[in-house]
Every structure is written in structure tokens, then in C-alpha cells.
Design an enzyme around this catalytic site. Structure first.
Site, short mmCIF file in Angstrom:
data_model
loop_
_atom_site.label_atom_id
_atom_site.label_comp_id
_atom_site.label_asym_id
_atom_site.label_seq_id
_atom_site.Cartn_x
_atom_site.Cartn_y
_atom_site.Cartn_z
N ASP A 66 51.81 41.65 35.73
CA ASP A 66 51.14 40.78 36.62
C ASP A 66 51.79 39.28 36.00
O ASP A 66 52.43 39.15 35.10
CB ASP A 66 49.72 41.01 36.59
N ASP A 135 35.42 44.33 34.14
CA ASP A 135 35.02 44.78 35.25
C ASP A 135 35.89 46.11 36.03
O ASP A 135 35.92 46.44 36.79
CB ASP A 135 35.12 43.73 36.51
N HIS A 137 39.31 46.30 36.04
CA HIS A 137 40.50 45.99 36.66
C HIS A 137 41.60 46.57 35.53
O HIS A 137 41.61 46.47 34.48
CB HIS A 137 40.73 44.55 37.20
N GLU A 142 41.81 43.52 41.11
CA GLU A 142 40.18 43.14 41.04
C GLU A 142 39.25 44.52 41.73
O GLU A 142 39.99 45.14 42.55
CB GLU A 142 39.70 41.95 41.46
#
Ligand code: GLP
Length: 260
Positions: A66, A135, A137, A142
Site C-alpha cells: 500500500d 480495527d 484492517h 479499512e
């Protein structure tokens, strides 16, 4: 999915670096996908030590998971700069052995699609290293990312920007809002996916990933769909696993010749 509980982060790094070394010995020009963040650093340290000890990685290719959108070229916290600093240079590779999306591209959407195609043209990722966000991810997918998503632009949650502010002088305003990330569908095309999670702050995300339902709410749970996914966790990150004893027993009983 195989779950391996290791005593600490260094042991996780050594285990994963050993698996990469085996792969490279078998396939010298393997395409290895690397993740950023603090968690994978013990992998890169252990792999660098193996190179110093004689492991030949001269033909290995590296690809990015990413990238932030909009950081100026050469910004030290761009993931391109980070991967060059943490992986490409320590392993003695050239920048030509490395591919990643250009976060400064004028047409970000087209750049993301082009990167997805570049991965396929490179023969696909042989070994994808992943960390996990608090979270759940993976990459920068996300919560509620499509489980079939391809490489594309995403907007970061406030939680992820807060988590990553430590790389930007603890100033959330400096953390970009947008990123290019390999999609979940893209990540699932890697031949072997290995997620490393360490520390108590990852325990909830790990439990949801491994033992929770397959859900876009927890993007890492998509690894449940992968035929060769390995989750390596230290004791602190394993704290929420109901089946921890089972995972320990199965790994302890694994034949010594069988890698992760
Ligand atoms: C970022 C990266 C992820 C990484 C996550 C966790 O969001 N895009 O690939 O897994 O950070 O980072 P850390 O390992 O520092 O907790």
C-alpha cells in the site's frame, strides 16, 4: 488457516524469515510482498541476518502492499521510502527489483489499476507479509472494504490516522487521508499469506480475524478464505483466542520438515 503462537516478536520474525529463506532457496526470483508499520521489522532484521549468513537473495523481487497518496516524492514516511530503507537496502537489492504504486500520480485511480495489473504481470505474489490494524484492517483495507476488492484508493479512518501519527511527529494533521492499497481480493491471490501480530493492542483484532465470522467489518477475516494463510502471534496478541491451546498443540505436533 494455521495459527502459530510464538513467545515474542523476535521469534515471530525468525519463523517468518525462515519461511521466506526456504521459498527463495526453492524459487530464487520469488516475488515477496512486504508490509510496513512496526510489526514486520523483526522479519526484516532476521532476513537481513540470513543474507549476512550467506542466503542468496540477489534475484528476489519485492512489492509494496500500500502507499499514502499525496506525500511528496522521497518523503521519508512514504511507504516507498520506508520499504527501500527497511527492506530493499538492508537486503542489498536494487531499486529495480522493487515495485509499488506511485502515491504522487496525477491519476490515482488509474495508478491503482495499473499496479494491480503489474502484480499479475510479475507472475503474482509468492509470499505476502501482512500486519494488522487495531480495527482489523490489512494493507489499508479499512472495515467494510469489499472482500473482493482490487487495488484502489481508500480513505483512512480516524483510528488508523491516530495509530499512524507516531510516524508523523505525533501530528495527525500530517497523516494523509487517502491511500492506494492492494484490495482484499488482490491480497488473497498471493500464494502464501502470512500475517504477524504482536502486542496486546492487537488481541481483539486477532481474535476477530481467526475465530470471528467472515465479515467485511473485520477485513483480515478474509484470510479464512485463503488456502494457505498463516497467522503468527505473540502471547500478548493471542490473549483473546479461545482455541489457543489447540493451536499450540497442533503446531507442537507438526512434523519438523514441514514449514509454515
Ligand atoms: C498500517 C499499514 C498496515 C499495517 C498497520 C499496522 O496501517 N498500512 O499494513 O499492518 O499499519 O501497523 P503496526 O504494525 O505498526 O501496528
Amino acid at each position: 488457516m494455521e495459527i502459530v503462537i510464538v513467545p515474542d516478536a523476535a521469534a515471530g520474525g525468525e519463523l517468518i524469515a525462515s519461511a521466506i529463506a526456504e521459498l527463495v532457496t526453492r524459487k530464487p526470483d520469488a516475488l515477496v510482498g512486504v508490509a510496513t508499520g512496526s510489526t514486520p521489522l523483526p522479519i526484516y532484521t532476521a532476513l537481513t541476518a540470513k543474507v549476512a549468513g550467506g542466503l542468496d537473495v540477489t534475484r528476489v523481487r519485492i512489492c509494496q502492499l500500500d502507499e499514502y497518496v499525496g506525500l511528496p516524492a522521497g518523503h521519508p514516511e512514504s511507504y516507498r521510502s520506508t520499504v527501500i530503507r527497511q527492506v530493499v537496502e538492508p537486503l542489498g537489492l536494487s531499486e529495480g527489483s522493487f515495485i509499488g504504486p506511485d502515491g504522487t500520480a496525477a491519476d490515482v485511480a488509474a495508478e491503482a489499476i495499473a499496479y494491480d495489473h503489474a502484480l499479475a504481470e510479475a507472475g503474482g505474489v509468492d509470499f505476502q507479509i501482512l500486519g494488522i490494524g487495531t480495527d482489523g484492517h490489512i494493507g489499508f483495507n479499512e472495515p467494510c472494504s469489499s472482500l473482493a476488492s482490487r487495488t484502489r484508493i481508500k480513505t483512512l479512518t480516524d483510528q488508523t490516522r491516530i495509530d499512524n501519527a507516531r510516524f508523523f511527529e505525533d501530528d495527525i494533521e500530517q497523516v494523509p487521508h487517502h491511500v492506494i492499497t492492494q484490495g482484499i481480493g488482490t491480497i488473497l491471490e498471493a500464494r502464501h499469506v502470512v500475517l504477524l501480530a504482536t502486542g496486546a493492542n492487537k488481541a481483539d483484532a486477532v481474535a476477530a480475524t481467526v475465530e470471528g465470522p467472515l465479515s467485511a467489518l473485520v477485513p483480515a477475516s478474509a484470510l479464512q478464505l485463503h488456502p494457505h494463510a498463516t497467522v503468527v502471534v505473540d502471547e500478548a496478541a493471542a490473549a483473546g483466542l479461545k482455541l489457543a491451546d489447540y493451536f499450540r498443540a497442533t503446531y507442537a505436533a507438526k512434523p519438523s520438515w514441514q514449514s509454515i
